[in-house]
Design an enzyme around this catalytic site. Structure first.
Site: not given
Ligand code: DGL
Length: 259
Positions: A6, A69, A182
């Protein structure tokens, strides 16, 4: 070895689900902390980072890659699969399908990064599973960074979360899709706001089940390697701070990588 990655800490929510499902699997988690967040970056930049990390993990012997992610999946999972035809790749996409299958009001909100919110892949996902429903895609700039800094519950941020969710609930939304890994770490902030009116939808356990399907229960040592492109010690320190002691107990190495 299963490689999970991620932009930063968010994918740990997916890693925890995989570790629960496969207690003996050897896992590598790579956080691209030199470039976090991805959500406010151009599509081509995100793709470049995902391909560089995928190459690094494949060279390290990972035979299964989990793109933990939504943003990276939206912009680069297809390119990653092309780059590594011999490696199984599991992406993470917002849980639009489970939300569409369970909503009673037909009104769903998808909270996501700006990059995921504008992606064609999310538009296609909605078209495929929720074309006849009322879907509100809500970009949440700054929320992932909030998690990165482990400032999860300041009063100002709590007010911002409430101000985002309340109009959606008033509109009749009864499913709130956590479309960024997140945001799982913001669930304790969101749950009291949505309580009795909507359910939060997170796909980490579904992703873990897909990993089990692809990999089977092959043995390992249950080892966890942590890697980050910047400040890897912060990644290790974040595990207990995020309530992930069970992952902390599996850590055998922490390293900085130049992917
Ligand atoms: N954790 C990520 C997601 O699932 C990205 C967060 C980021 O880096 O902006 O989209």
């Amino acid at each position: 070895m299963i490689g999970v990655f991620d932009s930063g800490l968010g994918g740990l929510s997916v890693l925890a689900a995989i570790a629960r499902a496969l207690p003996r699997a050897d896992l590598t988690y790579l956080a691209d902390t030199a470039h976090v967040p991805y959500g406010d970056k151009p599509d081509g930049f995100i793709r470049g980072r995902v391909l560089a990390i995928g190459r690094h993990l494949a060279e390290r012997g990972c035979t299964l890659l989990v793109v933990a992610c939504n943003t990276a999946t939206a912009h680069a999972v297809t390119a990653l699969r092309h780059q590594h035809p011999g490696v199984a790749v599991v992406g993470v996409e917002p849980g639009v399908k489970p939300a569409a299958q369970t909503t009673r009001t037909g009104r769903i909100a998808v909270l996501a990064t700006e990059a995921t919110a504008r992606s064609e892949r999310l538009a296609r996902l909605i078209g495929a599973h929720a074309a006849n429903l009322d879907i509100r895609v809500v970009p949440c700039p700054g929320w992932a960074t909030r998690v990165e800094t482990l400032h999860l519950d300041g009063p100002e941020f709590a007010a911002e979360v409430r101000a985002t969710l309340r109009p959606l609930l008033d509109h009749g939304v009864d499913r709130v899709v956590l479309g960024c890994t997140h945001y799982a770490f913001l669930a304790s902030l969101m749950t009291p706001v949505v309580q009795g009116r909507a359910e939060l939808i997170d796909v980490a356990d579904a992703v873990a089940r897909q990993v089990v399907r692809l990999r089977g229960h092959h043995g390992g040592r249950g080892a966890l390697h942590l890697a980050a492109t910047a400040r890897p010690e912060r990644l290790a320190a974040a595990l207990p701070a995020l309530g992930l002691q069970v992952l902390a107990a599996r850590v055998v190495a922490v390293e900085q990588v130049g992917a």
